[in-house]
Design a protein around this motif. Structure first.
Motif, short mmCIF file in Angstrom:
data_model
loop_
_atom_site.label_atom_id
_atom_site.label_comp_id
_atom_site.label_asym_id
_atom_site.label_seq_id
_atom_site.Cartn_x
_atom_site.Cartn_y
_atom_site.Cartn_z
N ALA A 26 129.62 46.10 44.17
CA ALA A 26 128.54 46.26 42.92
C ALA A 26 127.99 47.79 43.22
CB ALA A 26 127.45 45.02 44.30
N ALA A 27 129.03 48.70 44.80
CA ALA A 27 128.58 50.38 44.42
C ALA A 27 129.54 50.89 43.62
CB ALA A 27 129.23 49.94 45.93
N GLU A 28 129.72 50.28 43.21
CA GLU A 28 131.04 50.56 42.05
C GLU A 28 129.73 51.65 40.99
OE1 GLU A 28 133.40 51.96 42.36
OE2 GLU A 28 134.25 50.54 44.04
N GLU A 29 128.91 50.58 40.52
CA GLU A 29 128.21 50.42 39.31
C GLU A 29 127.07 51.39 40.20
OE1 GLU A 29 126.33 46.72 37.98
OE2 GLU A 29 127.72 45.47 38.86
N VAL A 30 126.71 51.52 41.25
CA VAL A 30 125.27 52.20 41.40
C VAL A 30 125.56 53.65 41.31
CG1 VAL A 30 123.57 52.45 42.88
CG2 VAL A 30 123.90 50.47 42.18
N PHE A 31 126.78 53.92 42.86
CA PHE A 31 127.30 54.69 43.03
C PHE A 31 129.08 55.94 42.91
CE2 PHE A 31 124.77 53.68 46.52
CZ PHE A 31 123.57 54.65 46.04
N SER A 32 128.74 57.19 42.10
CA SER A 32 130.20 57.35 41.61
C SER A 32 131.26 57.41 43.07
CB SER A 32 130.42 58.90 41.24
OG SER A 32 129.39 59.54 42.33
N SER A 33 132.36 57.39 42.87
CA SER A 33 132.68 57.76 44.29
C SER A 33 132.39 58.43 45.18
CB SER A 33 134.44 57.33 44.16
OG SER A 33 135.16 59.23 44.13
N GLU A 34 131.94 59.96 44.59
CA GLU A 34 131.78 61.20 45.36
C GLU A 34 130.66 61.00 46.28
OE1 GLU A 34 132.02 65.77 44.64
OE2 GLU A 34 129.77 64.69 43.82
N GLU A 35 130.03 60.56 45.41
CA GLU A 35 128.28 59.69 46.01
C GLU A 35 128.46 58.86 47.35
OE1 GLU A 35 125.10 60.46 41.79
OE2 GLU A 35 126.24 58.27 42.57
N LYS A 36 128.62 57.88 46.63
CA LYS A 36 129.92 57.18 48.05
C LYS A 36 130.54 58.35 49.22
CE LYS A 36 132.47 54.03 45.23
NZ LYS A 36 133.01 52.88 45.89
N ASP A 37 130.87 58.88 49.20
CA ASP A 37 131.86 59.27 50.46
C ASP A 37 130.69 59.94 50.66
OD1 ASP A 37 134.09 58.38 49.74
OD2 ASP A 37 135.45 60.03 48.93
N ILE A 38 129.34 60.74 50.23
CA ILE A 38 128.37 61.44 50.73
C ILE A 38 128.10 60.65 51.52
CG2 ILE A 38 126.99 63.37 50.59
CD1 ILE A 38 127.94 63.38 47.99
N LEU A 39 127.10 59.84 51.19
CA LEU A 39 126.57 58.73 51.34
C LEU A 39 126.87 58.20 52.92
CD1 LEU A 39 123.95 57.01 51.37
CD2 LEU A 39 125.66 55.24 50.65
N GLN A 40 128.62 57.84 52.75
CA GLN A 40 128.65 57.30 53.92
C GLN A 40 128.93 58.54 55.50
OE1 GLN A 40 130.59 53.87 54.70
NE2 GLN A 40 130.14 54.70 56.77
N GLU A 41 129.53 59.29 54.68
CA GLU A 41 129.57 60.71 56.51
C GLU A 41 127.72 61.19 56.54
OE1 GLU A 41 131.49 61.97 57.21
OE2 GLU A 41 130.91 63.92 58.54
N VAL A 42 126.78 60.50 55.45
CA VAL A 42 125.46 61.64 56.02
C VAL A 42 125.19 60.02 56.96
CG1 VAL A 42 122.93 61.48 54.91
CG2 VAL A 42 124.56 62.67 53.38
N MET A 43 125.72 59.04 56.92
CA MET A 43 125.15 57.61 57.58
C MET A 43 126.15 58.44 59.17
SD MET A 43 123.00 56.45 56.07
CE MET A 43 122.59 56.90 54.84
N ASN A 44 126.91 58.01 58.58
CA ASN A 44 128.03 58.62 60.02
C ASN A 44 127.46 59.93 61.04
OD1 ASN A 44 130.13 57.11 58.52
ND2 ASN A 44 131.07 58.17 58.60
N ILE A 45 126.69 60.50 60.64
CA ILE A 45 126.75 61.96 60.81
C ILE A 45 124.80 61.16 61.83
CG2 ILE A 45 124.88 63.93 61.02
CD1 ILE A 45 127.66 64.42 59.38
N ALA A 46 124.28 60.29 60.94
CA ALA A 46 122.34 59.95 60.81
C ALA A 46 123.01 58.70 62.50
CB ALA A 46 122.42 59.90 59.83
N PHE A 47 123.64 58.12 62.63
CA PHE A 47 123.43 57.39 63.53
C PHE A 47 124.35 57.52 65.03
CE2 PHE A 47 122.50 52.76 62.01
CZ PHE A 47 121.69 53.77 59.93
N GLY A 48 125.25 58.75 64.24
CA GLY A 48 126.50 60.24 65.40
C GLY A 48 124.54 60.81 66.47
N GLN A 49 124.20 61.26 65.38
CA GLN A 49 122.82 62.09 66.02
C GLN A 49 122.09 61.09 66.56
OE1 GLN A 49 121.62 64.53 62.91
NE2 GLN A 49 123.42 65.68 63.05
N ALA A 50 121.60 59.84 65.97
CA ALA A 50 120.54 59.02 66.70
C ALA A 50 121.29 58.51 68.17
CB ALA A 50 120.70 57.55 65.54
N THR A 51 122.42 57.92 68.29
CA THR A 51 123.04 57.70 69.39
C THR A 51 122.85 58.98 70.12
OG1 THR A 51 124.79 56.64 68.05
CG2 THR A 51 124.87 56.85 70.81
N ALA A 52 123.47 59.96 70.21
CA ALA A 52 122.82 60.98 71.61
C ALA A 52 121.32 61.50 71.55
CB ALA A 52 123.63 61.88 70.34
#
Lengths: 214, 127, 297
Positions: free
Chosen positions: A4-30
């Motif tokens: 379903a993500a294909e309908e909403v996000f381009s593949s680049e957007e998906k990559d950016i979203l994933q990385e933003v979330m990775n960074i956000a959750f990593g920073q939150a942990t620290a």
């Protein structure tokens, strides 16, 4: 991410979203560890796009079958809007009190144990949710306000789509992380369900995030 | 002077951001890897002067990859790049032989610093 | 201008502190209820006036607001209050302190960085007072003023659990008024009501504060007696029985006598939950009735 993500996000957007979330959750942990002495491990966030009507089934699926839970729900409002749902298996409150309320255990509060457990769940939930959303919105140059968190003991199998802040036909983005407290053996799930109208903003914000490095 | 750089990160966007933050006309030969295991293989093949290493990756994480690469080449210059910059993460990475830990997301400033400190360490090793 | 007026006229406590916990703003509501004027407290540490706030829990919440920009809540249920102030008006008779529901949130500077935080203080004493009244009403028998069945079940569960955990004694008395129907039939219902009330008064004066008297049904009562052995429970039951049978009742110009029968049950190996306790007390009461009433079994 799912189909379903294909309908909403381009593949680049998906990559950016994933990385933003990775960074956000990593920073939150620290920052949770450094700032408020909560040692929590957050798994790599799993992002899915789900139709409003499919949300109840989706939760049961993601929760490995244990459907009776302590659920802390909290709405957040900004350009990034939606509902955070923090899910602890029932019984976790007893462990969390040991971790979180040592000063209370000495009888600071004149309340019964049920109230103390419930309030501890709400407080832990509020801080965890605030940390994760705070970091996401900081990266995406937004800031949000929140409702007070509510604690519900709920059987997820009985929740209906109307429970969620998303129309049945709209898309929601679900960001899921499994968190584990280091000192106590407590695990739980955090879901952030964003409203469809946040998706438009999110797509722009993701581009701006990327452009900020040029 | 550094001649080559290996970027190990499972996120293509993260690798793109690092490349964007590099100083203009850096003249570096850049190699990329999408997980720790690929990173170790790329290191073995290309023997880069400096490696930038993410920590949370599938197949082989950054901690293991740093350990492997330092096992292959005890003088490898590795800088870890992570959002979770807890004291004990920084210490663990240091104990495994990485030069230091930089915070994610990177910026032009933090990458310029990484190249400078990386070059310094690389020069030391060359002596 | 408008917002500054709202700050001072709103019916809520509002204060602003910076990252070092120094008070920056203190509205009139806070001044009025704390007795501390703004020009006294502004510029000093919040903890110098409220040292009881300087606790890990409060500091942790402040840090999370300053770090993550989230909001924190201090519920009345857990905290009762953050700032010790007296309860307003006549509520001061039943509350030592104003009951408060407080929240805390971030205040950002031009660069969107959290620079200070605000705390809002809402007086919820009146609501809490209503809640307390509702709870009491829900647990009280209207006629006699003793506890009702709503109260009994959860209380009994808790007491049994507690006494079992610490291996303490606990007894339960089941009481029935003998031939109560005859009082109602002969002297009228108001007299029956009077009899029930008087019986409750006599029982109450013969039990401890830690015992709870419950109106179980029409003319049936039950007493939960923590820390009480079978022998002691039997003694108390005898005293209660005599207090009813040995003194006549007078209502209007009618004088009559009545008696009660009592069944005693004590927590032991085989009687260890609500159901078995009640069953045993009921059976004992039944044999007391069988043996000719006005007795304890």
């Amino acid at each position: 991410m799912n189909a379903a993500a294909e309908e909403v996000f381009s593949s680049e957007e998906k990559d950016i979203l994933q990385e933003v979330m990775n960074i956000a959750f990593g920073q939150a942990t620290a920052e949770l560890a450094e700032v408020i002495d909560i040692f929590v491990i957050l798994s790599v966030p799993n992002i899915k796009v789900v139709k409003g009507r499919d949300l109840p089934g989706y939760f049961i699926n993601e929760m490995d079958g244990s459907s009776v839970v302590n659920l802390i729900e909290q709405n957040f409002l900004g350009k990034f809007s939606g509902q955070a749902m923090l899910i602890f298996p029932s019984g976790a409150e007893k462990e969390l009190i040991k971790l979180f309320n040592q000063e209370n255990a000495e009888g600071t509060y004149d309340v019964d144990i049920d109230t103390l457990e419930q309030e501890t769940l709400i407080e832990v939930g509020n801080i965890l949710i605030g940390a994760c959303i705070g970091k996401i919105t900081e990266l995406l140059s937004d800031f949000v306000t929140y409702d007070p968190p509510r604690l519900v003991v709920q059987d997820l199998a009985e929740s209906s789509p109307s429970h969620f802040p998303v129309d049945e036909d709209s898309f929601a983005i679900s960001i899921r992380t499994v968190f584990r407290f280091e000192q106590q053996n407590v695990e739980g799930y955090l879901f952030l369900i964003t409203k469809q109208r946040s998706i438009k903003w999110l797509k722009k914000a993701l581009q701006s995030f990327l452009e900020s490095f040029m | 002077m550094l001649k080559s750089l290996l970027i190990v990160d499972d996120s293509p966007v993260a690798r793109m951001i690092i490349k964007k933050c590099l100083p203009a006309e850096h003249g570096l030969q850049i190699y990329e890897a999408g997980n720790g295991q690929e990173g170790v293989e790329q290191y073995r093949t290309h023997n880069p002067d400096l490696t930038l290493m993410d920590l949370t990756m599938p197949i082989m994480n950054g901690f293991e990859a740093v350990e492997h690469i330092r096992g292959l080449d005890p003088e490898a210059v590795i800088i870890v790049s992570t959002a979770d910059i807890q004291e004990k993460v920084i210490q663990r990475v240091k104990d495994l032989g990485a030069l230091y830990t930089m915070k994610k997301p990177p910026s032009k400033k933090s990458l310029t610093e990484a190249l400078e400190r990386g070059a310094e360490a690389f020069a030391q090793v060359q002596k | 201008m408008i917002f500054a007026q709202i700050f001072d006229t709103i019916n809520n406590g509002l204060l602003v502190i910076d990252r070092e916990m120094t008070v920056k703003y203190w509205n009139r509501w806070m001044a009025m209820h704390s007795g501390i004027a703004a020009d006294e407290i502004v510029g000093t540490s919040l903890f110098s006036y409220f040292p009881e706030l300087d606790q890990p829990h409060f500091r942790r919440n402040c840090k999370s607001v300053l770090q993550f920009g989230n909001f924190c809540y201090f519920s009345q249920r857990l905290h009762k209050y953050l700032f010790p102030m007296s309860a307003p008006g006549s509520l001061a008779d039943s509350f030592d302190h104003m009951q408060q529901s407080c929240s805390m949130g971030p205040l950002r500077n031009k660069d969107n960085k959290v620079e200070m935080l605000y705390i809002s203080v809402q007086d919820v004493t009146e609501v809490v007072s209503y809640q307390k009244k509702l709870v009491i009403m829900n647990h009280t028998d209207q006629l006699t003023g003793v506890y009702n069945r709503n109260y009994m079940e959860p209380h009994l569960v808790k007491e049994i659990e507690r006494c079992r955990r610490y291996d303490h004694n606990m007894s339960l008395l089941m009481i029935d008024v003998d031939l109560f129907k005859i009082i109602n039939d002969n002297y009228g219902h108001p007299c029956g009501d009077y009899a029930l009330k008087t019986i409750c008064e006599r029982i109450t004066s013969n039990i401890r504060k830690s015992d709870s008297l419950i109106r179980y049904g029409g003319d049936e009562f039950c007493i939960i007696m923590p820390e009480t052995s079978e022998k002691d429970a039997y003694k108390v039951a005898e005293t209660i029985r005599k207090s009813i049978s040995d003194h006549p009742f007078t209502f209007a110009d009618m004088t009559f006598n009545t008696t009660i029968s009592i069944g005693v049950a004590t927590l032991d190996q085989s009687t260890d939950d609500v159901e078995s306790m009640l069953k045993k007390a009921d059976e004992a009461l039944y044999s007391a009735k069988q043996s000719g009433r006005n007795s304890v079994t």
